[in-house]
Design an enzyme around this catalytic site. Structure first.
Site, short mmCIF file in Angstrom:
data_model
loop_
_atom_site.label_atom_id
_atom_site.label_comp_id
_atom_site.label_asym_id
_atom_site.label_seq_id
_atom_site.Cartn_x
_atom_site.Cartn_y
_atom_site.Cartn_z
N GLY A 1 180.79 -6.21 121.64
CA GLY A 1 180.51 -5.27 120.57
C GLY A 1 181.61 -5.30 119.53
N CYS A 2 181.81 -4.18 118.87
CA CYS A 2 182.83 -4.07 117.82
C CYS A 2 184.19 -4.46 118.37
CB CYS A 2 182.86 -2.64 117.29
SG CYS A 2 184.18 -2.33 116.10
N PHE A 3 184.87 -5.37 117.70
CA PHE A 3 186.12 -5.88 118.25
C PHE A 3 187.26 -4.88 118.20
CE2 PHE A 3 186.08 -8.79 114.21
CZ PHE A 3 186.22 -7.70 113.37
N TRP A 4 187.13 -3.79 117.44
CA TRP A 4 188.21 -2.80 117.41
C TRP A 4 188.43 -2.18 118.79
CZ3 TRP A 4 185.90 0.11 112.61
CH2 TRP A 4 186.08 -0.68 111.47
N ASP B 1 176.19 -0.04 117.39
CA ASP B 1 176.21 -1.32 116.69
C ASP B 1 175.09 -2.22 117.20
OD1 ASP B 1 178.56 -0.66 115.24
OD2 ASP B 1 179.76 -1.11 117.02
#
Length: 412
Positions: A13-16, A101
């Protein structure tokens, strides 16, 4: 830097959020956000634009996945442990989605640099699939393939949650533990000699049962951390017998202790296997079964109810507002006041009931308030309240449960 290092590229998912989760592993040396295994330019703008083209049916070229490149010291942590954190930190059964996401760029993926890595990835996938199936989840959709292309993401994406401590994360695991030694104890055959729980003594509508064994350090830890302080509205019972009460049904046999099983109407609806001190993850697992989707959005995704729409705005009876999952007391009604904001407001929490965290989301700098017992998001605190504290704890009423003092006097 050690003389020998290794790395693996992971999409969750979101790399943050992925960056923060993987950086917490002892032995991990560096985590870098990037884009991998697509057929286009490796930039954030290109990835977002290409995903729209895919959705509109205007291209068939493969998009990159948002990934993190995890570099680790194999003398301190092996690939299996890195991948265990990977499996537990997101939901690998959702295809092209994690949290809010949605898109092929958010696919779950393990991109390897050798045949040996590929073998470990496939092995851990199969082990975790067994645990997921036992907990009632579907098939893992994670792509496991050799790394073909990798691009480092823009500098503003690197260490994003270090720079923005309360920024968007988007990750939410399944609550299912990877079955490894050190988090649970094998269910002994001798346990079957212990008496089974009697159904008549339990709550048929909703009941938690903790399946334990005599020589289980993790069972003792769960008891000390959680059961000894139990105030949750869900009834809980403990047993040394691996069989459910007569007439009740497990989805499959137990393989480790402790296993905490949630039954509704005498049938297993979910289970939490193993425990090694991760209280917030346990309460989140239980919370997903106790809270409505609207409550979950507030509690686990830092959402908020629209002003004037939440519960308890007009509640004035003497009593206590408690955490809806743990039952722990948060605020007394004599600290509640009318703030005119459209949310229940208090000028003081009960001692030790909440924790405070800097929140820089939505272009503002605020102080977030969470429940100390479960870690769920409650609201924010501001410095414009009445005496004696001058504080205004602005709380989402939909994640509060009110217990009138009259109920306590009546023994309810």
């Amino acid at each position: 830097m050690p003389a020998v290092t290794d790395s693996v590229v992971l999409g969750m998912g979101c790399f943050w959020g992925a960056e923060r989760r993987m950086a917490a592993i002892p032995g991990v040396l560096d985590v870098e956000s990037g884009y991998a295994n697509g057929e286009i330019a490796g930039t954030y703008d290109a990835v977002l634009a290409h995903e729209k083209m895919l959705q509109w049916g205007k291209t068939t070229q493969r998009n990159h996945a948002e990934v993190v490149k995890v570099t680790f010291d194999p003398a301190k942590v092996d690939l299996e442990k890195v991948l265990i954190q990977f499996w537990e930190s997101h939901n690998p059964t959702q295809g092209n989605r994690q949290g809010n996401d949605v898109g092929t760029n958010y696919r779950s993926a393990v991109y390897t640099n050798s045949d040996a890595q590929q073998a470990v990835a496939l092995k851990t996938r199969d082990v975790y699939q067994g645990a997921l199936k036992a907990a009632g989840h579907g098939a893992i959709t994670t792509e496991i393939a050799p790394l073909q292309k990798y691009f480092t993401a823009e500098e503003y994406h690197q260490d994003y949650l270090v720079k923005n401590p309360n920024g968007y994360c988007g990750l939410g695991g399944t609550g299912v533990k990877y079955p490894v030694a050190g988090a649970s104890t094998a269910m002994p055959q001798a346990a079957a000699k212990a008496p089974r729980l009697e159904a008549k003594a339990l709550n048929f509508e909703r009941q938690l049962i903790v399946f334990e064994s005599d020589d289980c350090a993790f069972c003792r830890k769960f008891k000390a951390d959680v059961l000894d302080h139990w105030q949750s509205p869900v009834a809980v019972a403990r047993t040394l017998n691996p069989e459910p009460p007569v007439g009740w049904a497990l989805e499959k046999a137990l393989f480790a202790t402790p296993t905490i099983v949630l039954f509704e109407k005498g049938k297993e609806v979910s289970r939490y296997t193993g425990y090694n001190g991760e209280k917030p993850r346990f309460w989140q697992w239980l919370g997903f079964h106790l809270l409505t989707p609207a409550q979950q959005k507030i509690a686990f995704e830092q959402g908020t109810e629209r002003p004037g729409t939440g519960s308890h705005l007009d509640e004035k009876r003497p009593g206590t507002f408690v955490d809806p999952i743990t039952g722990a007391a948060l605020f007394r009604s004599d600290t509640k006041f009318e703030s005119g904001t459209g949310w229940p407001s208090f000028f003081n929490p009960l001692p030790g009931a909440i924790t405070e965290h800097v929140d820089v989301g939505h272009g503002m700098r605020r102080v977030e308030v969470r429940s100390a017992s479960s870690g769920i998001h409650l609201g924010h605190v501001f410095d414009d309240g009445p005496p004696p504290t001058g504080k205004r704890y602005c709380i989402n009423g939909n994640v509060l449960k009110f217990v009138p003092d009259s109920d306590k006097k009546a023994g309810k």
